[in-house]
Design a protein around this motif. Sequence first.
Motif, short mmCIF file in Angstrom:
data_model
loop_
_atom_site.label_atom_id
_atom_site.label_comp_id
_atom_site.label_asym_id
_atom_site.label_seq_id
_atom_site.Cartn_x
_atom_site.Cartn_y
_atom_site.Cartn_z
N MET A 3 5.78 20.82 3.83
CA MET A 3 4.88 19.85 3.90
C MET A 3 5.61 18.86 3.20
O MET A 3 6.06 18.90 1.81
CB MET A 3 3.57 20.20 3.44
N GLU A 4 5.85 17.65 3.72
CA GLU A 4 6.64 16.46 3.12
C GLU A 4 5.33 15.65 2.49
O GLU A 4 4.14 15.55 3.00
CB GLU A 4 7.13 15.46 3.98
N TRP A 5 5.59 15.01 1.39
CA TRP A 5 4.86 14.16 0.70
C TRP A 5 5.55 12.71 0.62
O TRP A 5 6.40 12.55 0.70
CB TRP A 5 4.43 14.44 -0.89
N VAL A 6 4.39 11.63 0.88
CA VAL A 6 4.68 10.26 0.57
C VAL A 6 3.54 9.76 -0.37
O VAL A 6 2.28 10.04 -0.19
CB VAL A 6 4.76 9.48 1.91
N ILE A 7 4.09 9.06 -1.56
CA ILE A 7 3.21 8.32 -2.44
C ILE A 7 3.43 6.80 -2.30
O ILE A 7 4.44 6.39 -2.50
CB ILE A 7 3.27 8.99 -3.81
N VAL A 8 2.29 6.14 -2.07
CA VAL A 8 2.13 4.78 -1.98
C VAL A 8 1.18 3.98 -2.98
O VAL A 8 0.08 4.44 -3.11
CB VAL A 8 1.56 4.33 -0.59
N ARG A 9 1.99 3.25 -3.92
CA ARG A 9 0.87 2.58 -5.10
C ARG A 9 1.00 1.01 -4.76
O ARG A 9 2.02 0.34 -4.93
CB ARG A 9 1.88 2.73 -6.30
N PRO A 10 0.07 0.56 -3.99
CA PRO A 10 -0.40 -0.64 -3.86
C PRO A 10 -0.97 -1.52 -5.02
O PRO A 10 -1.46 -0.67 -5.75
CB PRO A 10 -1.19 -0.61 -2.63
N PRO A 11 -0.81 -2.65 -5.12
CA PRO A 11 -1.59 -3.46 -6.21
C PRO A 11 -2.98 -3.88 -5.47
O PRO A 11 -3.26 -3.30 -4.53
CB PRO A 11 -0.80 -4.77 -6.21
#
Length: 319
Positions: free
Chosen positions: A162-170
């Motif tokens: 399983m791949e992960w992607v983390i997105v931190r938007p303002p």
Amino acid sequence: MRVLITGATGFVGRGLIRACVDSGGVDVVAALRNAQGYAEPHVDAVIIGDISDAANNWGSLLEGVDVIVHLAGRAHVVGEAHAGALAKFRAVNLEGTTALARQARDTGVKRFILVSSIGVNGARTIGKPFWESSTPAPHADYAVSKLEAEQALCQIAQGSTMEWVIVRPPLVYGAQAPGNFGRLLKLVSSGLPLPVASLQNSRSMIARENLVHFLLLCITQPAAANQLFLISDGIAMSTPEIITHLAVGMGMKPRLLPCPPVLMRWGARLIGRQSLYTQLCESLVIDSSKANSLLEWLPPLSPDLALQKCGREFLAWKS
């Protein structure tokens, strides 16, 4: 491709589901607390209840799912007592995410996209922007729980397929945005003079359309695998500039009055709105060049046009 989206009835979730359906080739599953009033065409709605419930068993709901976009979470509630707040945030943002990620891994989900928050990096920037290599410095209980969820996801996915992607938007904005931006829209539309003309800050934000566009890319792009992204509209603006563009979209002339920032800060503290002052009046700048270089992503809407569009749509929605 089958994509499960949590937080489907939220501000970002609604936009992402519509975009997935419009894009074609995506079989969308909306995970809901309850189905009351939900009627999105071409979407499979599933009831999961409270995501913090330790007894939650996603089980068959994850069968055949290729990608999860995890938007559900507990955000700050204005006026909420601080006592016990971190435990409440952890129950949803950490434990809920952990349980879903473990079951996703064990069921064979290929990619888990976690939408986190720029608050993991901190509440403001001084002199230099935040970027992916910046040391996390969460400024509030909510941000602490989001950082812990990020760390838990990476650990769960380690050594698995399983791949992960983390997105931190303002701050994510739009005509129906909740929270402080929603309050700002109401203030601008009221025509009242706003004492922000003296501010010389810089704020990175992201239009909902731009965030949705980026999340669609994260669903499909192989290069997004196991990556952290800090993203924004690409151009930081001062609060007076933000208000001016909103007012233009509303067909109004902005009414900005000069006021020493120190007085504004004092006033916000006096009425218990320090977070509002920090979010709208101090600087927070993001370097989102990694998304451009690695995924060749550019925001489809420029911030000036996006803010003007937001102002127009807010008046239409309010009426």
